[in-house]
Design a protein around this motif. Structure first.
Motif, mmCIF file in Angstrom:
data_model
loop_
_atom_site.group_PDB
_atom_site.id
_atom_site.type_symbol
_atom_site.label_atom_id
_atom_site.label_comp_id
_atom_site.label_asym_id
_atom_site.label_seq_id
_atom_site.Cartn_x
_atom_site.Cartn_y
_atom_site.Cartn_z
ATOM 1 N N ASP A 36 0.824 -1.205 0.000
ATOM 2 C CA ASP A 36 0.000 0.000 0.000
ATOM 3 C C ASP A 36 0.865 1.264 0.000
ATOM 4 O O ASP A 36 0.366 2.368 0.204
ATOM 5 C CB ASP A 36 -0.908 0.023 1.238
ATOM 6 N N GLY A 37 2.171 1.084 -0.209
ATOM 7 C CA GLY A 37 3.092 2.217 -0.156
ATOM 8 C C GLY A 37 2.989 3.127 -1.368
ATOM 9 O O GLY A 37 2.677 2.681 -2.477
ATOM 10 N N ARG A 38 3.236 4.402 -1.136
ATOM 11 C CA ARG A 38 3.220 5.377 -2.218
ATOM 12 C C ARG A 38 4.276 6.433 -1.924
ATOM 13 O O ARG A 38 4.330 6.977 -0.824
ATOM 14 C CB ARG A 38 1.843 6.025 -2.331
ATOM 15 N N LEU A 39 5.123 6.701 -2.915
ATOM 16 C CA LEU A 39 6.151 7.723 -2.747
ATOM 17 C C LEU A 39 5.504 9.107 -2.762
ATOM 18 O O LEU A 39 4.840 9.478 -3.722
ATOM 19 C CB LEU A 39 7.194 7.622 -3.868
ATOM 20 N N LEU A 40 5.704 9.862 -1.685
ATOM 21 C CA LEU A 40 5.139 11.205 -1.582
ATOM 22 C C LEU A 40 6.172 12.290 -1.861
ATOM 23 O O LEU A 40 5.862 13.291 -2.490
ATOM 24 C CB LEU A 40 4.553 11.423 -0.183
ATOM 25 N N VAL A 41 7.402 12.091 -1.362
ATOM 26 C CA VAL A 41 8.452 13.096 -1.509
ATOM 27 C C VAL A 41 9.789 12.399 -1.694
ATOM 28 O O VAL A 41 10.118 11.471 -0.948
ATOM 29 C CB VAL A 41 8.530 14.011 -0.261
ATOM 30 N N ASP A 42 10.530 12.841 -2.687
ATOM 31 C CA ASP A 42 11.917 12.408 -2.855
ATOM 32 C C ASP A 42 12.795 13.612 -2.506
ATOM 33 O O ASP A 42 12.900 14.565 -3.274
ATOM 34 C CB ASP A 42 12.179 11.952 -4.289
ATOM 35 N N MET A 43 13.411 13.581 -1.331
ATOM 36 C CA MET A 43 14.169 14.745 -0.866
ATOM 37 C C MET A 43 15.376 15.050 -1.738
ATOM 38 O O MET A 43 15.817 16.200 -1.819
ATOM 39 C CB MET A 43 14.610 14.537 0.579
ATOM 40 N N ALA A 44 15.914 14.043 -2.403
ATOM 41 C CA ALA A 44 17.059 14.278 -3.275
ATOM 42 C C ALA A 44 16.702 15.213 -4.421
ATOM 43 O O ALA A 44 17.559 15.893 -4.977
ATOM 44 C CB ALA A 44 17.584 12.952 -3.827
ATOM 45 N N GLU A 45 15.416 15.269 -4.777
ATOM 46 C CA GLU A 45 14.969 16.130 -5.864
ATOM 47 C C GLU A 45 14.538 17.508 -5.377
ATOM 48 O O GLU A 45 14.608 18.481 -6.122
ATOM 49 C CB GLU A 45 13.811 15.466 -6.613
ATOM 50 N N GLU A 46 14.100 17.594 -4.122
ATOM 51 C CA GLU A 46 13.512 18.845 -3.647
ATOM 52 C C GLU A 46 14.366 19.623 -2.647
ATOM 53 O O GLU A 46 14.113 20.796 -2.403
ATOM 54 C CB GLU A 46 12.145 18.562 -3.000
ATOM 55 N N VAL A 47 15.358 18.970 -2.058
ATOM 56 C CA VAL A 47 16.120 19.603 -0.983
ATOM 57 C C VAL A 47 17.592 19.690 -1.362
ATOM 58 O O VAL A 47 18.178 18.699 -1.801
ATOM 59 C CB VAL A 47 15.968 18.826 0.342
ATOM 60 N N ARG A 48 18.163 20.865 -1.190
ATOM 61 C CA ARG A 48 19.609 21.058 -1.380
ATOM 62 C C ARG A 48 20.194 21.461 -0.033
ATOM 63 O O ARG A 48 19.985 22.558 0.450
ATOM 64 C CB ARG A 48 19.868 22.149 -2.426
ATOM 65 N N SER A 49 20.885 20.508 0.596
ATOM 66 C CA SER A 49 21.386 20.766 1.940
ATOM 67 C C SER A 49 22.499 19.786 2.263
ATOM 68 O O SER A 49 22.577 18.696 1.679
ATOM 69 C CB SER A 49 20.247 20.613 2.962
ATOM 70 N N THR A 50 23.367 20.164 3.199
ATOM 71 C CA THR A 50 24.388 19.242 3.691
ATOM 72 C C THR A 50 23.709 17.982 4.210
ATOM 73 O O THR A 50 22.754 18.057 4.972
ATOM 74 C CB THR A 50 25.187 19.890 4.833
ATOM 75 N N PHE A 51 24.212 16.839 3.799
ATOM 76 C CA PHE A 51 23.608 15.589 4.249
ATOM 77 C C PHE A 51 24.559 14.869 5.201
ATOM 78 O O PHE A 51 24.417 14.907 6.407
ATOM 79 C CB PHE A 51 23.252 14.720 3.044
ATOM 80 N N ASN A 52 25.576 14.237 4.654
ATOM 81 C CA ASN A 52 26.520 13.552 5.515
ATOM 82 C C ASN A 52 27.760 14.418 5.700
ATOM 83 O O ASN A 52 27.789 15.582 5.335
ATOM 84 C CB ASN A 52 26.894 12.197 4.916
ATOM 85 N N GLY A 53 28.807 13.863 6.253
ATOM 86 C CA GLY A 53 30.034 14.616 6.450
ATOM 87 C C GLY A 53 30.591 14.375 7.831
ATOM 88 O O GLY A 53 30.309 13.355 8.471
ATOM 89 N N LEU A 54 31.372 15.325 8.310
ATOM 90 C CA LEU A 54 31.964 15.205 9.639
ATOM 91 C C LEU A 54 31.790 16.507 10.391
ATOM 92 O O LEU A 54 32.006 17.584 9.843
ATOM 93 C CB LEU A 54 33.461 14.890 9.536
ATOM 94 N N ALA A 55 31.423 16.392 11.644
ATOM 95 C CA ALA A 55 31.316 17.558 12.506
ATOM 96 C C ALA A 55 32.081 17.291 13.796
ATOM 97 O O ALA A 55 32.168 16.150 14.256
ATOM 98 C CB ALA A 55 29.854 17.867 12.825
ATOM 99 N N ALA A 56 32.639 18.359 14.357
ATOM 100 C CA ALA A 56 33.379 18.256 15.615
ATOM 101 C C ALA A 56 33.160 19.524 16.415
ATOM 102 O O ALA A 56 32.752 20.561 15.877
ATOM 103 C CB ALA A 56 34.871 18.043 15.353
ATOM 104 N N ALA A 57 33.423 19.443 17.704
ATOM 105 C CA ALA A 57 33.269 20.595 18.581
ATOM 106 C C ALA A 57 34.452 21.541 18.443
ATOM 107 O O ALA A 57 35.584 21.112 18.189
ATOM 108 C CB ALA A 57 33.138 20.139 20.032
#
Length: 298
Positions: free
Chosen positions: A195-216
């Motif tokens: 019964d699943g239906r794709l509503l949003v594909d963020m790769a197409e609609e969102v431009r933002s940092t996803f992965n990477g490395l962060a430190a204090a």
């Protein structure tokens, strides 16, 4: 006798100098097992961290929980770049040191036949990995983009456990939930998501940092040599993962991923490992990229 003692002392000192230094244990968080974080497992599998004298302690934690741990100093590094940026905008003393993707690869799937469009989710619960993570940030961006209020939907964390996430989405307990494309393929292969239906594909609609490395900031200030070594090893893992050919990669990361997803996470097939690697392939040769990076650093 005195000469003998002196000789013994010199031999002992020489042995201590020749002995390898103990590796420094570093705690690192990753949200879940998907292709965006394969660079971390690659760097471990290829021994890049070990070469820098670093022993990795992996902690599976979504960005919403990993970032507070980073702020408090409970962990040294986090791969939840977007969550770190959100915290920085609120005053957290963090830095994003490395970015691997500028588009989140999460998808929002409806789990019930009566949810046919994004608009049908008004007032409904949406499953995410953890509060404040990339999935929530991406969906809030979409709400803003579509002129909808931020309370249009409610966010419910269902954790980073892959098997549990699939089971919750498939059961329809929540009207919608975020899934990785590899999750979707596995679920469909098992006869799930009927019964699943794709509503949003963020790769197409969102431009933002996803992965990477962060430190204090504190770690960067007090342990710059450790930060440099960790980023260097991570970058090598990222370059290698993106440039490696698929037939070789299947044996490279498959073992590491299989180990980490056994037990309560459930058995992961080689097909899943293959999918993770396919997402991170690149066309250029890893050695050439590494050489360019080293040349720029002088």
């Amino acid at each position: 006798m005195r000469r003998s003692l002196r000789a013994a002392a010199l031999l002992a000192a020489g042995a201590m100098a020749a002995a390898p230094a103990a590796a420094e244990k570093v705690r690192v968080t990753y949200p879940n097992l998907n292709g965006a974080y394969i660079f971390l497992f690659t760097a471990i599998d290829k021994g890049y961290y070990a070469q820098e004298g670093i022993e990795i302690e992996l902690l599976e934690s979504g960005g919403g929980t990993a970032t507070p741990a980073l702020v408090s100093g409970d962990v040294q590094f986090s791969t939840s770049g977007s969550s770190a940026i959100s915290a920085i905008m609120k005053g957290a003393r963090l830095k994003v040191l490395l970015v691997g993707q500028d588009r989140p690869n999460w998808q929002l799937w409806a789990t019930r036949p009566d949810i046919r469009t994004f608009a049908d989710l008004r007032g409904q619960q949406v499953g995410i990995i953890s509060r404040g993570d990339t999935g929530e940030i991406g969906l809030r961006y979409i709400l803003l983009k579509r002129g909808l209020p931020q309370d249009f939907v409610a966010f419910t964390p269902f954790g980073s456990n892959v098997g549990a996430r699939m089971a919750i989405v498939n059961s329809g307990t929540l009207p919608a939930g975020v899934l990785h494309p590899a999750d979707v393929e596995i679920m469909r292969g098992r006869g799930m998501l009927k019964d699943g239906r794709l509503l949003v594909d963020m790769a197409e609609e969102v431009r933002s940092t996803f992965n990477g490395l962060a430190a204090a900031d504190a770690l960067i200030r007090t342990r710059p040599e450790l930060v440099h070594k960790f980023v260097k090893a991570s970058l090598k893992g990222m370059i290698y993962a993106r440039s490696l050919r698929e037939p070789h990669a299947k044996d490279g990361a498959g073992r590491q991923i299989d180990k980490r997803e056994q037990g309560d996470r459930g058995q992961v097939t080689r097909r899943r490992a293959k999918e993770l690697w396919r997402e991170t392939r690149a066309e250029r040769n890893a050695d050439q990229k590494l050489a360019c990076v080293q040349d720029r650093r002088g």
